[in-house]
Design a protein around this motif. Structure first.
Motif, short mmCIF file in Angstrom:
data_model
loop_
_atom_site.label_atom_id
_atom_site.label_comp_id
_atom_site.label_asym_id
_atom_site.label_seq_id
_atom_site.Cartn_x
_atom_site.Cartn_y
_atom_site.Cartn_z
N CYS A 60 0.91 -1.15 -0.05
CA CYS A 60 -0.05 -0.01 0.17
C CYS A 60 0.73 1.21 -0.14
O CYS A 60 1.98 1.35 0.63
CB CYS A 60 -0.89 -0.06 1.22
SG CYS A 60 -2.20 1.26 1.19
N LEU A 62 -0.18 4.27 1.02
CA LEU A 62 -0.77 5.17 2.24
C LEU A 62 -0.33 4.47 3.61
O LEU A 62 0.08 3.35 3.71
CB LEU A 62 -2.24 5.31 2.13
CG LEU A 62 -2.57 6.00 1.05
CD1 LEU A 62 -4.16 6.22 0.78
CD2 LEU A 62 -1.77 7.25 0.61
N CYS A 64 -2.63 5.15 6.47
CA CYS A 64 -3.66 5.63 7.37
C CYS A 64 -3.47 5.57 8.70
O CYS A 64 -3.13 4.47 9.26
CB CYS A 64 -4.97 4.87 6.71
SG CYS A 64 -5.19 5.33 4.97
N CYS A 67 -5.38 2.37 10.00
CA CYS A 67 -5.04 1.30 9.17
C CYS A 67 -5.24 -0.11 10.25
O CYS A 67 -4.51 -0.35 10.83
CB CYS A 67 -4.09 1.14 8.35
SG CYS A 67 -3.92 -0.33 7.36
N HIS A 141 -8.31 3.01 -1.53
CA HIS A 141 -8.27 4.56 -1.22
C HIS A 141 -7.81 5.63 -2.16
O HIS A 141 -8.09 6.60 -2.05
CB HIS A 141 -7.63 4.53 -0.06
CG HIS A 141 -7.89 4.78 1.41
ND1 HIS A 141 -8.28 3.52 2.04
CD2 HIS A 141 -8.38 5.84 2.19
CE1 HIS A 141 -8.99 3.78 3.18
NE2 HIS A 141 -9.04 5.28 3.29
S1 SF4 Z 1 -6.46 1.71 5.42
FE1 SF4 Z 1 -5.14 3.06 4.32
S2 SF4 Z 1 -2.98 2.14 4.79
FE2 SF4 Z 1 -4.47 0.57 5.37
S3 SF4 Z 1 -4.62 -0.44 3.45
FE3 SF4 Z 1 -6.25 0.93 3.54
S4 SF4 Z 1 -5.31 2.55 2.22
FE4 SF4 Z 1 -3.74 1.37 2.92
#
Ligand code: SF4
Length: 356
Positions: A60, A62, A64, A67, A141
């Motif tokens: 990923c 990001l 977050c 997460c 996302h």
């Molecule tokens: S919540 Fe955010 S960090 Fe976790 S998998 Fe999804 S996009 Fe990636």
């Protein structure tokens, strides 16, 4: 095989290394003779319905702050990221759909972001070409999505994108994504393009991170209406932020009960004139033939180590008959070792064991 290169990633020799907040997770190409049922991190998951979860990669871009799978460059727990070969994945998928019958939904929902898979459009095409598949959906996302690759996915046969937009405020969206470069305006622009210029549907799927984005829920309903989401399925599905032992959270975050979650959904739904209490039937989800679970919890089975574990302190193994993957906890073992393990979990064919 081409390796996915997202932001914050660096190719070192043949391995792709993900630069983490405190460690580096190594990319592991899943061998073509490995089973693809048994792990949550990659492969296929069957929970006894007409939906098959398809997980081609685990990376990923990001990080977050909420997460549940501790994904992305700031991960503290991940030891490996996985990528599965396209033909290998489709072979297992076709066999599973043949067992389930007609009306199957292939749902690409990784423990990272599906757009890190370099052959995503080919995967969608392969899923679409499988007899018995009627719907293909994907959860993202949207950080790596743009108008061009979204159109390519629509042309390949993708029916719906579940797009998590967690705030209408660019600054708060960056904070929630844990990524200063997260570009909310680009994500919204792409959402509009999907709804107006492609055959695909869009479902806006924000995560309610109480109390950080409490004030955003109504605005997100209005955003979903404004971009034209919900052509065929519900336009909005707000997700409850669940604290997970291996997930991320901040001190400010509070977990709401299911009672309070649904109460708030009803309140916001009334205020905004939208149905925010969704049912499985809204998506055509129904019980369907389930893949048999060959083992019982507590049983001892022989396995061989086939790769590094997903999280620190784990090892990836396969049963000796090569029917299932097993995540070994409490040990980081070298590839090729044979051992016996006691199974701690077998539900939904997700197998977790500990050396016996
Ligand atoms: S919540 Fe955010 S960090 Fe976790 S998998 Fe999804 S996009 Fe990636």
């Amino acid at each position: 095989m081409t390796l996915p290169v997202a932001r914050n990633e660096l190719i070192v020799g043949n391995a792709l290394t993900v630069l983490g907040g405190r460690h580096m997770a190594r990319l592991f190409e899943v061998p073509d003779d490995a089973p693809l049922v048994g792990s949550v991190a990659f492969g296929l998951i069957d929970r006894g319905t007409n939906v098959v979860q398809v997980r081609p990669s685990s990376s990923c871009p990001l990080s977050c702050i909420f997460c549940s799978t501790d994904a992305g460059p700031c991960s503290h727990r991940r030891r490996s990221e996985y990528i599965v070969g396209l033909d290998h994945l489709l072979e297992w998928f076709k066999a599973m759909v043949a067992m389930k019958g007609n009306g199957v939904e292939a749902h690409i929902d990784t423990v990272g972001d599906p757009f890190t898979y370099p052959r995503l459009a080919d995967l969608v095409q392969g899923l679409a070409d499988t007899d018995g598949v009627t719907t293909i959906s994907l959860q993202t996302h949207g950080a790596l999505m743009d108008e061009e690759n979204a159109t390519e996915l629509a042309d390949a046969g993708l029916d719906r994108i579940n797009l998590s937009i967690d705030s209408t405020d660019p600054e708060q969206a960056r904070l929630l994504a844990g990524t200063p470069s997260y570009d909310l305006l680009k994500v919204v622009r792409t959402a509009r393009h999907i709804c107006s210029e492609t055959r695909m549907d869009l479902l806006v799927a924000p995560v309610w991170v109480h109390p950080i984005n409490d004030g955003e829920l109504g605005k997100l309903v209005r955003l979903a209406k404004e971009v034209g989401a919900g052509k065929r399925w519900p336009m909005l599905g707000i997700q409850k932020c669940e604290f997970h032992p291996h997930g991320r959270r901040t001190r400010e975050m509070r977990q709401v009960s299911w009672y309070d979650f649904y109460r708030r959904m009803r309140e916001v739904g009334l205020e905004e004139g939208a149905n925010l209490v969704l049912r499985r039937s809204d998506f055509g989800i129904r019980p369907a033939n389930a893949l048999p679970v060959p083992y019982r919890q507590g049983e001892k089975v022989g396995v061989r180590v086939i790769g590094p574990g997903w999280l620190r302190g784990e090892t990836l193994a396969a049963t000796r008959d090569r029917k299932r993957l097993v995540t070994l906890v409490g040990a980081e073992l070298d590839q090729g070792i044979d051992l016996r393990v006691r199974l701690l979990r077998t539900k939904d064919n997700i197998l977790v064991g500990r050396p016996a």
